[in-house]
Design an enzyme around this catalytic site. Structure first.
Site, short mmCIF file in Angstrom:
data_model
loop_
_atom_site.label_atom_id
_atom_site.label_comp_id
_atom_site.label_asym_id
_atom_site.label_seq_id
_atom_site.Cartn_x
_atom_site.Cartn_y
_atom_site.Cartn_z
N HIS A 53 -2.27 -8.12 -0.53
CA HIS A 53 -2.44 -7.05 -1.52
C HIS A 53 -2.32 -7.65 -2.93
O HIS A 53 -1.46 -8.49 -3.17
CB HIS A 53 -1.36 -5.99 -1.31
CG HIS A 53 -1.59 -4.73 -2.08
ND1 HIS A 53 -1.97 -3.54 -1.48
CD2 HIS A 53 -1.49 -4.44 -3.40
CE1 HIS A 53 -2.09 -2.60 -2.40
NE2 HIS A 53 -1.80 -3.12 -3.58
N HIS A 98 -5.82 -1.94 -1.97
CA HIS A 98 -5.54 -3.13 -1.18
C HIS A 98 -6.65 -4.16 -1.27
O HIS A 98 -6.40 -5.38 -1.18
CB HIS A 98 -5.32 -2.72 0.28
CG HIS A 98 -4.94 -3.85 1.19
ND1 HIS A 98 -3.63 -4.27 1.36
CD2 HIS A 98 -5.70 -4.66 1.99
CE1 HIS A 98 -3.60 -5.28 2.21
NE2 HIS A 98 -4.83 -5.53 2.62
N HIS A 143 -1.03 -8.59 -6.10
CA HIS A 143 0.31 -8.44 -6.70
C HIS A 143 0.75 -9.77 -7.28
O HIS A 143 0.17 -10.83 -6.99
CB HIS A 143 1.32 -7.99 -5.64
CG HIS A 143 1.73 -9.06 -4.68
ND1 HIS A 143 0.89 -9.55 -3.69
CD2 HIS A 143 2.89 -9.78 -4.57
CE1 HIS A 143 1.51 -10.49 -3.01
NE2 HIS A 143 2.72 -10.66 -3.51
N GLN A 178 4.60 -11.70 -9.09
CA GLN A 178 6.06 -11.67 -9.04
C GLN A 178 6.63 -12.02 -10.41
O GLN A 178 5.94 -12.57 -11.27
CB GLN A 178 6.58 -12.67 -8.00
CG GLN A 178 6.12 -12.37 -6.58
CD GLN A 178 6.70 -13.35 -5.58
OE1 GLN A 178 7.91 -13.40 -5.37
NE2 GLN A 178 5.85 -14.16 -4.97
N CYS A 191 0.86 -1.18 0.00
CA CYS A 191 0.00 0.00 0.00
C CYS A 191 0.90 1.24 0.00
O CYS A 191 1.90 1.28 0.73
CB CYS A 191 -0.92 0.00 1.22
SG CYS A 191 -2.24 -1.23 1.13
N ASN A 197 0.35 -15.57 -7.20
CA ASN A 197 -0.22 -16.47 -6.21
C ASN A 197 -1.33 -15.72 -5.50
O ASN A 197 -1.12 -14.60 -5.03
CB ASN A 197 0.83 -16.89 -5.17
CG ASN A 197 2.00 -17.63 -5.79
OD1 ASN A 197 1.84 -18.35 -6.77
ND2 ASN A 197 3.18 -17.46 -5.23
#
Length: 363
Positions: A190, A139, A192, A194, A73, A179
């Site tokens: 949150h 979020h 996201h 990778q 955030c 994931n």
């Protein structure tokens, strides 16, 4: 799209991807951070012909913080991102692979720390890079709730980072993934994903491309897509993409998403393909969430061509799978799957596709 490069307090790179050209990215990271960890170590498994990465520093990574302490955030004292953002990408603070370390064994001593009876194994530094991709500053959002324009911006970030990471010395494969869900084992809720830039070609990719090299006729991936496009396992499709449950799905709910025009990787997608992906994919994600009335845990994995290895055989596609098999039941990878790599699926792929098609796409 505007891309801005800046740095965090410990020197890690931070990339902003904005829809507006006038976005101000002058905010600095005010934190005092410890030194970046040394590189991990890779060890060769002679029985499986695979590399295993040892990254002990990741034991201390942030684990399920409260929302007011979420590092993804923006613009609070513990945030990795000092200002509000559309999409942000930064080097992982706890990377599995990096370009730091002592240049020999990743900081792990071979004497005592690594015994090698008979000299059958080997060790080398875990050279590479790991990045975090923040899909939105909201979020409470999810990838499935993103607008088509926001998904396009995420795809621009994926493509940009894939191209740059592929050019780094020693990088052999770039992997973009998400994931989602506590059941999957996330450490940050949150929204996201990778990106891993591996110093080797991963076992699954190496195996798939080896199988493709023995396929007679056309491209194996293209032939699989052609066979599925008019069959009973299609979940959704549009002019440029098809999402289907594979005939030999390993997981209760597994969907593969292919572009109709074959490309090796995300940077090779044309504007029409990029624009058409979001509406189809977010619709599939919303169907998954509607299936049992709960947020489905999943892994979303982009299969891209390696940097040099057998690129001519590769076909970009997304593999999406969930371990939830019923409203109150999970698919555990137990003895057969974990020890032998032999999957047993509890849900027939045709039934899974039908169940997903029956649920209307909701906004």
């Amino acid at each position: 799209m505007k891309r801005t490069i800046t740095h965090l307090a410990d020197g890690r790179e931070l990339f902003y991807y904005d829809r507006r050209d006038d976005a101000d990215r002058g905010a600095v990271d005010p934190r005092e951070l410890p030194p970046r960890p040394r590189a991990s170590q890779m060890r060769y498994d002679p029985l499986m012909d695979e590399w295993i990465t040892i990254a002990g520093h990741r034991q201390t990574r942030t684990h399920l913080p409260s929302p007011d302490e979420c590092p993804l955030c923006p613009a609070h004292p513990g945030s990795e991102i000092p200002s509000d953002y559309d999409v942000a990408v930064f080097e992982n603070r706890f990377p599995s692979f990096s370009f730091s370390g002592d240049g020999s064994t990743g900081g792990y001593p071979l004497g005592g720390g690594f015994a090698d009876p008979g000299g059958l194994s080997a060790a080398r530094p875990g050279v590479g890079r790991c990045e975090v991709v923040c899909f939105t500053s909201d979020h409470d959002a999810s990838f499935g709730s993103l607008s088509a324009a926001q998904v396009e911006l995420v795809m621009e970030a994926w493509a940009d980072r894939t191209a740059e990471l592929s050019a780094l010395p020693g990088v052999e494969q770039v992997f973009c993934f998400e994931n989602r869900g506590a059941e999957i084992g996330i450490t940050l809720p949150h929204p996201h994903g990778q990106i891993y830039a591996y110093p080797y070609v991963t076992p699954r990719t190496r195996h798939m491309l080896g199988v493709a090299s023995r396929h007679r006729g056309g491209n194996l991936f293209a032939d699989v897509l052609a066979a599925e496009r008019t069959g009973p396992r299609v979940v959704a499709s549009n002019e440029h993409w098809t999402a289907f449950v594979p005939a030999a799905a390993r997981y209760p709910f597994e969907i593969h998403v292919y572009p109709h025009r074959r490309v090796p990787d995300l940077p090779a997608l044309d504007p029409d393909q990029r624009a058409a992906f979001g509406p189809l994919y977010t619709g599939v994600l919303r169907r998954l969430d509607a299936l049992f009335g709960v947020a489905m845990p999943y892994v979303a994995a982009w299969h891209q061509a390696p940097v040099t290895y057998r690129r001519d055989l590769a076909y970009l596609h997304l593999q999406l799978f969930s371990i939830r098999r019923a409203p109150d039941k999970l698919k555990y990878l137990a003895g057969s799957e974990s020890a032998m790599g032999a999957f047993v699926n509890d849900v027939a792929p045709e039934d899974a596709a039908r169940m997903l098609r029956e649920y209307p796409i909701t906004s």
